[in-house]
Design a protein around this motif. Structure first.
Motif, PDB file in Angstrom:
ATOM      1  N   ARG A 303      -6.334  42.178  47.927  1.00  0.00           N
ATOM      2  CA  ARG A 303      -5.365  41.394  47.704  1.00  0.00           C
ATOM      3  C   ARG A 303      -5.011  41.199  49.005  1.00  0.00           C
ATOM      4  N   LEU A 305      -1.677  38.785  50.920  1.00  0.00           N
ATOM      5  CA  LEU A 305      -0.149  38.771  51.264  1.00  0.00           C
ATOM      6  C   LEU A 305       0.339  38.016  52.527  1.00  0.00           C
ATOM      7  N   CYS A 306       0.983  37.215  52.353  1.00  0.00           N
ATOM      8  CA  CYS A 306       1.297  36.276  53.813  1.00  0.00           C
ATOM      9  C   CYS A 306       2.963  35.830  53.192  1.00  0.00           C
ATOM     10  N   LEU A 313       7.883  36.797  50.802  1.00  0.00           N
ATOM     11  CA  LEU A 313       6.873  36.155  49.756  1.00  0.00           C
ATOM     12  C   LEU A 313       6.126  34.909  49.764  1.00  0.00           C
ATOM     13  N   ASP A 316       0.367  34.926  48.307  1.00  0.00           N
ATOM     14  CA  ASP A 316      -0.743  35.808  48.371  1.00  0.00           C
ATOM     15  C   ASP A 316      -2.541  35.374  47.721  1.00  0.00           C
ATOM     16  N   ARG A 318      -6.554  36.137  47.045  1.00  0.00           N
ATOM     17  CA  ARG A 318      -7.119  37.440  46.895  1.00  0.00           C
ATOM     18  C   ARG A 318      -9.100  37.012  47.826  1.00  0.00           C
TER      19      ARG A 318
END
Length: 369
Positions: A303, A305-306, A313, A316, A318
């Motif tokens: 996973r 995240l950005c 956030l 996100d 994968r």
């Protein structure tokens, strides 16, 4: 020599249905499990001593027509089988480490050669029931010169742990229904004395269940040391030299709709995904961030995240099985933080999360119209 007794104790504590250390060349078929299902041997064998984390392992490789035969038992015939082994110097060849029977009808473990599936060598894989075509894509790939491997065959699926790291996914490698109900011995080191295994092997254990993640971790801690997460000191470092206004210019909405009607002019003929309309009617250039998540140099699915520089956030995703991830439609004039997490959905992680801060998006290429 440093004793390998601690590894023997861990394996025996997991109650295998067959355990063959393969360290005494005259007694390769001696079964240390509670079943004491001793095998026979024929042909010649070679041995080498390998060192793993200070533990000396005597390992065996078949010579001329080297073969060990384990008598059949009812415990070997189910749809769930786990093979545990330590392997070394795995060669690039289509050869057999072990197989129940010799027709690809039950279960087996073999090398995968570059002529079968290039780019993954050194590699070993296996099947249970009639082998599926995907057997070459599954397994333990790009092995180090000395590796501890656990292969779990369950309901036709294969999951693999190499040097303690359990792969996330599983692959269909067989029907899970073994073709022979009885009187079918397990051949070790080769297929009926031919197609000899290309590499050294030790501590072969067979189970009629899957090893737990805790059991695999215990072996990893013994062989490769403790990698539990430890607290790290934190300090604030200024990483963004732009002012807040430069990094995130303020927007003053003037009441226009989110997507206002635009006049058709030649200048708008180039409008596409590279631009984004914001509430005050202006447009801003967009871009993307693409990169790779790796563990020990190999791409993995994790996973990602950005977040923006304020910690909000943004998106996100994968990463793919090869480790590639991508975030689209990011503002070029802003900077982003990317965080890769190590399987939090599966419980305690093996690694701390990894962050890359102040990342600048890549502009989209111009579109020729």
């Amino acid at each position: 020599m440093a004793s390998d007794q601690a590894l023997r104790d861990l394996i025996l504590a997991s109650n295998p249905i067959g355990y063959y250390p393969l360290d005494e060349v005259a007694y390769l078929g001696h079964d240390l499990s509670a079943l004491a299902n001793h095998g026979s041997q024929s042909g010649s064998f070679n041995q080498q001593s390998k060192s793993l984390s200070g533990m000396d392992l005597v390992m065996t490789k078949p010579g001329s027509a080297g073969l060990m035969v384990i008598p059949d038992r009812a415990e070997y015939r189910g749809g769930t089988i786990t093979i545990e082994m330590v392997v070394a110097d795995v060669g690039d060849s289509n050869t057999v480490w072990l197989e129940r029977g010799s027709l690809g009808r039950n279960f087996g473990v073999q090398n995968i050669s570059s002529s079968q599936q290039p780019g993954i060598q050194p590699s070993i894989s296996g099947f249970i029931g009639s082998a599926a075509n995907t057997v070459r894509q599954a397994g333990a790939h790009k092995l180090p010169s000395l590796a501890h491997v656990v292969m779990l065959f369950d309901s036709g699926q294969l999951r693999v742990a190499t040097n303690r790291f359990l792969l996330d996914g599983s692959t269909v490698v067989g029907t899970s229904t073994q073709g022979d109900a009885g009187n079918t011995p397990i051949h070790v080191f080769s297929r009926s004395g031919a197609i000899n295994a290309d590499g050294y092997m030790a501590h072969l254990a067979i189970y009629n269940r899957g090893l737990t993640k805790e059991e695999i971790s215990a072996r990893g801690e013994l062989l490769f040391g403790d990698i539990s997460m430890k607290p790290l000191p934190c300090a604030m470092t200024i990483g963004n030299e732009e002012t807040a206004e430069q990094c995130a210019p303020p927007i003053d909405p003037q009441g226009q709709p989110l997507y206002p009607a635009l006049p058709i002019t030649p200048s708008l003929a180039a409008y596409d995904a590279m631009m984004m309309i914001i509430p005050d009617g202006r447009s801003r250039p967009m871009g993307y961030i693409e990169n790779l998540v790796t563990v020990n140099g190999e791409g993995v699915s994790r996973r990602v995240l950005c977040l923006d520089q304020a910690g909000n956030l943004v998106a996100d995703t994968r990463s793919s099985a090869s480790g590639v991830y991508r975030f689209d439609n990011l503002w070029l004039e802003r900077r982003y933080m990317l965080i890769a997490q190590d399987d939090p959905e599966y419980g305690p992680a093996d690694y701390n999360a990894v962050a890359a801060d102040y990342q600048k998006p890549t502009p989209y290429p111009p579109i020729n119209r």
